[in-house]
Design a protein around this motif. Structure first.
Motif, short mmCIF file in Angstrom:
data_model
loop_
_atom_site.label_atom_id
_atom_site.label_comp_id
_atom_site.label_asym_id
_atom_site.label_seq_id
_atom_site.Cartn_x
_atom_site.Cartn_y
_atom_site.Cartn_z
N GLN A 464 0.83 -1.20 0.00
CA GLN A 464 0.00 0.00 0.00
C GLN A 464 0.87 1.26 0.00
O GLN A 464 0.51 2.27 -0.63
CB GLN A 464 -0.92 0.00 1.22
CG GLN A 464 -2.03 -1.04 1.17
CD GLN A 464 -2.96 -0.84 -0.02
OE1 GLN A 464 -3.27 0.30 -0.40
NE2 GLN A 464 -3.40 -1.94 -0.61
N ALA A 465 2.02 1.18 0.70
CA ALA A 465 2.91 2.35 0.72
C ALA A 465 3.53 2.62 -0.65
O ALA A 465 3.81 3.77 -0.99
CB ALA A 465 4.00 2.15 1.76
N LEU A 466 3.69 1.58 -1.46
CA LEU A 466 4.31 1.72 -2.78
C LEU A 466 3.28 1.81 -3.91
O LEU A 466 3.68 2.00 -5.07
CB LEU A 466 5.25 0.53 -3.05
CG LEU A 466 6.39 0.31 -2.06
CD1 LEU A 466 7.18 -0.94 -2.42
CD2 LEU A 466 7.31 1.52 -1.99
N ARG A 467 2.04 1.71 -3.60
CA ARG A 467 0.99 1.66 -4.63
C ARG A 467 0.99 2.94 -5.45
O ARG A 467 1.12 4.04 -4.91
CB ARG A 467 -0.37 1.44 -3.97
CG ARG A 467 -1.45 1.00 -4.94
CD ARG A 467 -2.62 0.42 -4.20
NE ARG A 467 -3.56 -0.23 -5.11
CZ ARG A 467 -4.60 -0.96 -4.71
NH1 ARG A 467 -4.84 -1.09 -3.39
NH2 ARG A 467 -5.42 -1.51 -5.58
N GLY A 468 0.81 2.77 -6.75
CA GLY A 468 0.82 3.90 -7.67
C GLY A 468 2.17 4.15 -8.29
O GLY A 468 2.27 4.95 -9.24
N GLY A 469 3.19 3.47 -7.86
CA GLY A 469 4.52 3.70 -8.42
C GLY A 469 5.23 2.43 -8.82
O GLY A 469 6.46 2.45 -9.02
N PHE A 470 4.49 1.31 -8.96
CA PHE A 470 5.15 0.04 -9.27
C PHE A 470 5.81 0.05 -10.64
O PHE A 470 6.89 -0.53 -10.83
CB PHE A 470 4.13 -1.11 -9.18
CG PHE A 470 3.80 -1.49 -7.76
CD1 PHE A 470 4.75 -2.05 -6.93
CD2 PHE A 470 2.52 -1.29 -7.26
CE1 PHE A 470 4.44 -2.41 -5.63
CE2 PHE A 470 2.21 -1.64 -5.96
CZ PHE A 470 3.17 -2.20 -5.14
N ALA A 496 -1.75 -9.66 -7.17
CA ALA A 496 -2.81 -9.09 -8.00
C ALA A 496 -2.69 -7.57 -8.11
O ALA A 496 -2.87 -6.99 -9.19
CB ALA A 496 -4.17 -9.47 -7.43
N VAL A 497 -2.34 -6.92 -7.01
CA VAL A 497 -2.20 -5.45 -7.02
C VAL A 497 -1.07 -5.05 -7.97
O VAL A 497 -1.22 -4.13 -8.80
CB VAL A 497 -1.96 -4.93 -5.59
CG1 VAL A 497 -1.56 -3.46 -5.63
CG2 VAL A 497 -3.19 -5.12 -4.73
N VAL A 498 0.06 -5.72 -7.90
CA VAL A 498 1.19 -5.37 -8.76
C VAL A 498 0.88 -5.67 -10.22
O VAL A 498 1.18 -4.86 -11.13
CB VAL A 498 2.45 -6.14 -8.30
CG1 VAL A 498 3.60 -5.88 -9.25
CG2 VAL A 498 2.83 -5.75 -6.89
N ALA A 499 0.23 -6.82 -10.51
CA ALA A 499 -0.08 -7.20 -11.89
C ALA A 499 -1.07 -6.21 -12.51
O ALA A 499 -0.89 -5.79 -13.68
CB ALA A 499 -0.64 -8.62 -11.92
N ASN A 500 -2.08 -5.82 -11.79
CA ASN A 500 -3.06 -4.89 -12.33
C ASN A 500 -2.42 -3.54 -12.65
O ASN A 500 -2.71 -2.92 -13.68
CB ASN A 500 -4.21 -4.70 -11.35
CG ASN A 500 -5.07 -5.96 -11.24
OD1 ASN A 500 -5.17 -6.74 -12.19
ND2 ASN A 500 -5.67 -6.16 -10.07
N GLU A 501 -1.55 -3.09 -11.77
CA GLU A 501 -0.94 -1.78 -12.00
C GLU A 501 0.04 -1.81 -13.16
O GLU A 501 0.11 -0.85 -13.96
CB GLU A 501 -0.24 -1.31 -10.72
CG GLU A 501 0.28 0.11 -10.79
CD GLU A 501 0.73 0.65 -9.45
OE1 GLU A 501 1.67 1.46 -9.43
OE2 GLU A 501 0.13 0.26 -8.42
N LEU A 502 0.81 -2.90 -13.31
CA LEU A 502 1.78 -2.96 -14.40
C LEU A 502 1.10 -3.12 -15.76
O LEU A 502 1.51 -2.49 -16.75
CB LEU A 502 2.75 -4.12 -14.17
CG LEU A 502 3.70 -3.99 -12.98
CD1 LEU A 502 4.62 -5.21 -12.90
CD2 LEU A 502 4.52 -2.72 -13.03
N THR A 503 0.08 -3.98 -15.85
CA THR A 503 -0.60 -4.17 -17.14
C THR A 503 -1.37 -2.93 -17.56
O THR A 503 -1.59 -2.73 -18.77
CB THR A 503 -1.55 -5.37 -17.06
OG1 THR A 503 -2.46 -5.20 -15.94
CG2 THR A 503 -0.76 -6.66 -16.88
N ALA A 504 -1.78 -2.09 -16.63
CA ALA A 504 -2.50 -0.86 -16.99
C ALA A 504 -1.57 0.30 -17.28
O ALA A 504 -2.03 1.38 -17.68
CB ALA A 504 -3.46 -0.48 -15.85
#
Length: 574
Positions: A464-470, A496-504
Motif C-alpha cells: 500500500q505504501a508503494l501503490r501507484g509507483g510500481f 494481483a495489485v502489482v499485476a493490475n498496476e503494471l498491465t494498466a
C-alpha cells in the motif's frame, strides 16, 4: 681401483680381483695413464681368508658363526629377473677418474632409491658388490668408498665417519638370495636386532632423501619441513624470562604487554588461568588499559583479562575505559575490547556503565565501520531496558540510519532484538519511509528484511505504501528487487495489485525490454495464478513480434512459452 673379473659360466671358479699396474709404470700424460691401466691389469687370485679392513668397505656381511654358503652365480636372468642370459660383469677397467666418480654416484643413487641391490660378498672380498642399471644393462659393480658422496654415503663406508643411528636403507628392503638373509646378517654384525627402517626414500632435487615433507632449506639443514612450533626464548633486559613471577620481580610486566613477543607470553600465561598470575598481570596493566586496548597486540591481552579476571577486576577495567569508551570503540583494535566488555559484563553496574559511556555518541558509533559492531553486540547482550536508548534513536533517525552502509545492518539487528513495543515503532517508521528506502542502495535491504518475515499484514502495508509507483519502481535497480520480493512473499493480494498496476501502465512495452523490469514480468509469470497470467498474456501478445529483438524480451518469451505453450501459435514464423 679394485675390480673383480666377470663371473664365468659353467664351472664356478674362484673370484679374482683386477688390480691396476703401479702408477710409476704408466706412460706420461693422462691419456697414457688410462691406456696403460687398461693394458697392464693382471688378474690376481683372491686369498680365501682375507679379513676386511676395519671400519670401511663393508655394507652388509655374513655372520661370524661357520663358513658362509657360496654365493649363487649372479646372471642377468638370476634372482633379480632382468631377463638376460649372459653373466654379469663389472666393466670399470679403463675408466677415467671422472667416469668412475659418475658411475659410483649413479650407483649410490640407485642403491638409495631401491633401483639397485647389494649382492652377497664372496669370501675375503674387501669391498661391497652391488647390481646397478647402466644404460639399460644390469651390471655387477664394486662399491668404491672414495668416490661416494659423504653426505649420503652408507654407514661405515667412509673412513673417520661417525656411524648414524640407522642406515640410509634397511636390510629388510634387500632380497634374500640363496639362503643369505640380510636382516639376520645385519643383526649379527651389529650385535642385536636390526633397527627400525627409516621412511621411504623420495626424490628431492638432484639426490634422494628420507620420507616426509621437505622444506626449501632442508638440503642445507636450515629448517623447512612441516610447520613446527618452537617457542622462542623471551629475552628482557638481557635476561631470559620464563615465568610471570620472574617478569614481576624485574618490574617488566607492563613493558612486556606493549611488545609483540612479551604480549604473547602474557596471553599464554593468562590462558592457564592461574589466579596469582592473573592478578599480577592485572595490577601491572590496569592503569594502561586504554592504550593497550588500541594496541595491535595489547588488545588481545586486555580481552583475556576481561574474560579471565574476577568481577571486580572487570569492573575496574570498564571504569578505566569509560572516559574514552567511544574512542576505543571507534578504533580498529579497540572495538574488539569493547565488544568483549559488553559480552562479559555480568552485573547491572557494569552494563549501566557501558551504556552510559556509549549512548552520547551512538549515531557516530552506528555509522562507523568498526564501532557498529559494538552497537550490534549491545543489542544482543544487554537487557532491553538498557538498550532502549538505541531503539529510540533508531525510530527518530530511521532514514539516516537505514540509508547508511553500516546503519542498515544495525537497524536490522534492532528488528531482531527489540521488544514488541519498540519493534512496532521501528516497523511503522520503515513502512512510512518505504518509497524513499526502496530506491536507496542500502535502505532497500531494510524493506526486504521486513518482507522476509512473511507476515501478510506487513506485506500489505508495504504494498500500500508503494501503490501507484510500481511501474516506475520496476525500472530501477534497487526498487525492482523489492517488488520481486513482494511478489515472492506468497500473498495473492499483493501479486494481483502489482499485476493490475503494471498491465494498466502506458510504459508496459518498455517494461518488457528493460534490464530490470523484465525480471518483475518473469516473476509475475512464475508466481501468478491463472487469472493473473491470462491478464499478462493478453497484454504481451501484441508485443510478441518484437520480443526477439532484445535479450530481455527473449527471456520473457521463453518464460511465457513455458507457462503457456498455447501462445506459440501466435509467435511470428521465421
Amino acid at each position: 681401483p679394485p675390480q673383480t673379473a666377470p663371473l664365468g659360466q659353467g664351472q664356478p671358479r674362484q673370484p679374482q680381483l683386477l688390480m691396476p699396474a703401479p702408477q710409476s709404470q704408466m706412460a706420461g700424460g693422462r691419456a697414457g695413464q688410462v691406456a696403460a691401466a687398461a693394458q697392464q691389469q693382471q688378474p690376481m687370485p683372491l686369498p680365501r681368508q682375507m679379513p676386511p679392513p676395519h671400519g670401511q668397505g663393508i655394507l652388509l656381511s655374513h655372520g661370524s658363526g661357520g663358513a658362509p654358503p657360496p654365493p649363487p652365480p649372479l646372471t642377468a636372468g638370476g634372482p633379480h629377473g632382468v631377463g638376460m642370459s649372459q653373466p654379469l660383469g663389472m666393466p670399470s677397467a679403463g675408466l677415467s677418474h671422472q667416469q668412475l666418480q659418475q658411475q659410483q654416484q649413479q650407483l649410490q643413487q640407485q642403491l638409495l632409491s631401491g633401483m639397485g641391490h647389494m649382492a652377497p660378498l664372496p669370501q675375503g672380498l674387501p669391498t661391497g658388490l652391488a647390481m646397478m642399471n647402466m644404460n639399460g644393462v644390469p651390471q655387477l659393480v664394486a662399491v668404491m668408498p672414495q668416490y661416494l658422496l659423504p653426505q649420503t654415503a652408507p654407514a661405515g663406508l667412509l673412513p673417520q665417519q661417525p656411524p648414524p643411528q640407522h642406515y640410509p636403507y634397511h636390510p629388510s628392503s634387500l632380497p634374500a638370495i640363496g639362503g643369505w638373509d640380510p636382516v639376520a646378517m645385519s643383526a649379527a654384525m651389529g650385535g642385536g636386532a636390526p633397527q627400525k627402517p627409516p621412511p621411504p626414500l623420495q626424490p628431492h632435487g638432484g639426490g634422494w632423501m628420507g620420507g616426509g615433507k621437505l622444506g626449501k632449506h632442508d638440503a642445507a639443514g636450515a629448517g623447512g619441513g612441516e610447520a613446527r612450533h618452537h617457542p622462542k626464548r623471551l629475552m628482557f633486559r638481557g635476561r631470559e624470562i620464563r615465568t610471570v613471577d620472574e617478569a614481576h620481580e624485574m618490574g617488566g610486566l607492563r613493558e612486556l604487554a606493549h611488545e609483540q613477543n612479551g604480549c604473547r607470553f602474557l596471553q599464554d600465561q593468562l590462558d592457564l588461568r592461574h589466579k596469582p598470575h592473573v592478578d599480577l598481570i592485572f595490577e601491572a596493566t590496569k592503569e594502561d588499559v586504554v592504550s593497550l586496548g588500541m594496541d595491535p597486540f595489547g588488545n588481545y591481552l586486555v580481552q583475556k583479562l576481561v574474560q579471565y579476571g574476577t568481577g571486580e577486576q572487570r569492573a575496574a577495567l570498564i571504569d578505566g575505559t569509560v572516559e574514552r569508551m567511544a574512542e576505543v570503540a571507534l578504533n580498529v583494535h579497540g572495538t574488539r575490547v569493547v565488544q568483549k566488555m559488553v559480552e562479559c559484563a555480568d552485573s547491572a553496574a557494569q552494563q549501566s556503565a557501558l551504556c552510559a559511556a556509549l549512548l552520547p555518541s551512538i549515531m557516530q558509533l552506528i555509522r562507523d565501520m568498526n564501532a557498529n559492531h559494538v552497537v550490534q553486540r549491545c543489542l544482543a547482550a544487554l537487557p532491553a531496558e538498557l538498550a532502549a536508548g538505541i531503539y529510540d534513536r533508531a525510530v527518530s533517525d530511521c532514514l539516516a540510519i537505514a540509508t547508511h552502509r553500516h546503519g542498515c545492518c544495525v537497524l536490522q539487528r534492532c528488528l531482531d532484538h527489540a521488544p514488541a513495543p519498540h519493534r512496532e515503532e521501528i516497523i511503522g517508521e520503515v513502512v512510512r519511509l518505504a518509497p524513499k528506502l526502496v530506491v536507496d542502495p542500502f535502505g532497500n535491504y531494510v524493506v526486504q528484511y521486513i518482507l522476509d518475515l512473511r507476515q501478510p499484514p506487513l506485506t500489505h502495508a508495504i504494498v500500500q505504501a508503494l501503490r501507484g509507483g510500481f511501474a516506475e519502481l520496476s525500472l530501477q535497480k534497487f526498487s525492482s528487487n523489492v517488488i520481486e520480493k513482494c511478489l515472492k512473499s506468497g500473498d495473492p493480494t499483493a501479486v494481483a495489485v502489482v499485476a493490475n498496476e503494471l498491465t494498466a501502465s502506458e510504459a508496459f512495452a518498455t517494461l518488457l525490454h528493460d534490464p530490470f523490469a523484465n525480471y518483475v514480468i518473469q516473476t509475475l509469470l512464475t508466481v501468478g495464478k491463472d487469472d493473473v497470467v491470462a491478464l499478462l498474456v493478453a497484454q504481451i501478445t501484441p508485443h510478441l513480434p518484437t520480443l526477439r529483438s532484445t535479450l530481455y524480451g527473449k527471456r520473457i518469451q521463453a518464460k511465457l512459452l513455458k507457462r503457456c505453450p498455447a501462445t506459440k501459435a501466435a509467435l511470428p514464423q521465421r
